[in-house]
Structures are given as structure tokens and as C-alpha cells.
Scaffold this active site. Structure first.
Site, PDB file in Angstrom:
ATOM      1  N   HIS A  55       0.843  -1.204   0.000  1.00  6.34           N
ATOM      2  CA  HIS A  55       0.000   0.000   0.000  1.00  6.34           C
ATOM      3  C   HIS A  55       0.874   1.248   0.000  1.00  6.34           C
ATOM      4  CE1 HIS A  55      -2.668  -2.980   2.122  1.00  6.34           C
ATOM      5  NE2 HIS A  55      -3.514  -2.517   1.218  1.00  6.34           N
ATOM      6  N   SER A  92      -2.478  -8.447   3.204  1.00  8.23           N
ATOM      7  CA  SER A  92      -3.022  -8.232   4.556  1.00  8.23           C
ATOM      8  C   SER A  92      -3.340  -9.570   5.211  1.00  8.23           C
ATOM      9  CB  SER A  92      -4.282  -7.382   4.468  1.00  8.23           C
ATOM     10  OG  SER A  92      -4.006  -6.231   3.718  1.00  8.23           O
TER      11      SER A  92
END
Ligand code: PAF
Length: 270
Positions: free
Chosen positions: A36, A185
């Protein structure tokens, strides 16, 4: 960094930033990792204003258990986004984006029914719908996605072309840990033993040969391992370790200029 919970707050914060400036959008579901952060940094470099959205989109989870298990830490994400130079963090509630009576969906048909789509019915309909909503809400000049979700990137590009959405889609390279595992994640949920097993996936894909790759994945639960022409062509795979699904891919040809991994267009480059 401004923190917007509602569409009205977000749009009010954007007014002073716009006026000829280029706006970059990084759509995310939070639980930020280096992947990210690389998108935030690229948006920061290429745009005047950077909006990141943080929304765990219920519409793209076919299983309630997967949605519930998705890691969430908004306080940490807020700190990381601010440090990476994000101007506005848009973190709406589900009711804000799917108010009572919501019933309009967008579906990228064939592209969304293969590979991931076969194992996660409705997933890409949820992704395409939320991306279109975010594009309409933020009206960015550029939107940033990771190559790790190659099929998602292909679907978003198809959506933008098919519906004439005035946004440039930027796809940035997959970020990997030292052991080769693509950052995700979901990795935090892997046990030490599962993490060791998971390393077979990047190793297998690195052969760039579906037959050799399948051999290297023997003994693991493989959902698919296939060559897919997502412009560029990739070798993509998905494995299951307990209730955790991991996906990854490698490029089989150079990125197509103007799409993947290419330098941004002149407009608004600082
Ligand atoms: O890749 C993701 O995190 C999500 O699928 C996205 C693009 C933010 C849409 O919810």
C-alpha cells in the site's frame, strides 16, 4: 492529513485541493503494508493531491467469515497514511456507501468469471461496483492498484474503458518479503508452518512455466495455476492454507505501455 467519514466531508476537503491540480486515488481495504505504501508514494510523486480510501467492502466478500477475519487497525493505518503523504483519508461506514435501498451493481462479465471469479462468486461485482462508486465520489485523475491482484487490475481497466470513466489506471509492481512471499493483509494470519508452505507459491510462479509450477505446488491445496492474458499476460496462482487463501502472479511479458508499470502520462506530473 484530513480524515473524512462521509462523502460530503470528503468532497468539501477536496474543493480547495482541486482547481487544476491532479488528484490521485488509492483505493484500499486498510491493514496497510509496504505494498500500500508504495502506491501512496507513487500517487504522492505523480499527483498534486492524494486521497486514500479505507473501506473493507462487504460486497466483495462472499463469505461472512472472511469479512469478519479481515484485519482492521484504523489508528495504525491513519498514522501510516499520514506519514506516506496522503492528504485525505476517506474511511466511510458501510451505510454511507450502501445506504438502505441500494440495488445497483456493475459487473465486468467474462473477465470476472474466470480464475478468482470461479472461487469467489460475486467478488468482482463487488470490486467493480465499489471502484466505480469511488471514482464517481472522488473524481480522480489517476487511481492506483497493485499488480499482485492482476485480475482485479484487469477488471478495473476494462470497467474504465467500457464505461468511459475519465481516470488513468496505474498498476504498480508487487512488493515481496525477503522470503519471496507477496505482501498481503492476509499474511498476518499465517502460522509459522503455513508461512513456510506459502513460499512454494512465489517459487513455483518464478519458473514462469505452468507445468513446472504445478510440480512445485504438489501436496498443497491449489485452486488454480494458469496463464491469463490480463494485458500483460501473467502466470497466476491461488493456494489455500487452512482457511487462508493466497494469490500471486508473475508477468510473462513486458508491461503494455500506458497501462501497467509504465511512467505516468505528462498531465500533472510534478
Ligand atoms: O484491493 C483491494 O484492497 C480492494 O479490492 C479494493 C480495490 C480497495 C476495492 O475494495
Amino acid at each position: 492529513m484530513k480524515h473524512a467519514k462521509t462523502i460530503a466531508e470528503l468532497q468539501a476537503s477536496l474543493v480547495p485541493l482541486r482547481g487544476g491540480a491532479t488528484v490521485g486515488l488509492v483505493p484500499t481495504m486498510g491493514a496497510f503494508h509496504e505494498g500500500h505504501l508504495s502506491l501512496f508514494r507513487a500517487a504522492r510523486e505523480e499527483c498534486d493531491a492524494v486521497v486514500a480510501s479505507l473501506f473493507v467492502n462487504p460486497a466483495q466478500f462472499d463469505k461472512g467469515t472472511d469479512l469478519a477475519a479481515y484485519p482492521r487497525d484504523e489508528a495504525r493505518d491513519t498514522r501510516l497514511a499520514a506519514a506516506a503523504g496522503v492528504d485525505i483519508l476517506f474511511a466511510p461506514t458501510a451505510e454511507e456507501l450502501y445506504p438502505p435501498g441500494f440495488q445497483t451493481w456493475v459487473e465486468v462479465e467474462e473477465l470476472g468469471w474466470t480464475l478468482e471469479g470461479r472461487f469467489r462468486p460475486g467478488h468482482f461485482r463487488g470490486v467493480a461496483t465499489i471502484c466505480l462508486k469511488l471514482f464517481n465520489i472522488v473524481q480522480p485523475d489517476r487511481a492506483y492498484f497493485g499488480q499482485k491482484d492482476a485480475q482485479q487490475a484487469a477488471i478495473v481497466r476494462r470497467l474504465v474503458r467500457d464505461l468511459n470513466i475519465p481516470v488513468e489506471i496505474r498498476v504498480l509492481p508487487t512488493v515481496r518479503d525477503a522470503d519471496g512471499l507477496a505482501l498481503s493483509s492476509r499474511n498476518v494470519r499465517l502460522s509459522a508452518e503455513q508461512r513456510r508452505q506459502a513460499q512454494a507459491l512465489p517459487l513455483a510462479l518464478a519458473t514462469r512455466d505452468p507445468n513446472k509450477a504445478r510440480e512445485l505446488l504438489e501436496g498443497l491445496e491449489v485452486d488454480y495455476l494458469e496463464v491469463a492474458d490480463f494485458e500483460p499476460r501473467v502466470l497466476a496462482g491461488a493456494i489455500r492454507l487452512g482457511d487462508i487463501r493466497l494469490i500471486d502472479n508473475v508477468l510473462l511479458e513486458d508491461a503494455v505501455p500506458g497501462f501497467n508499470l509504465a511512467p505516468p502520462t505528462e498531465k500533472g506530473v510534478t
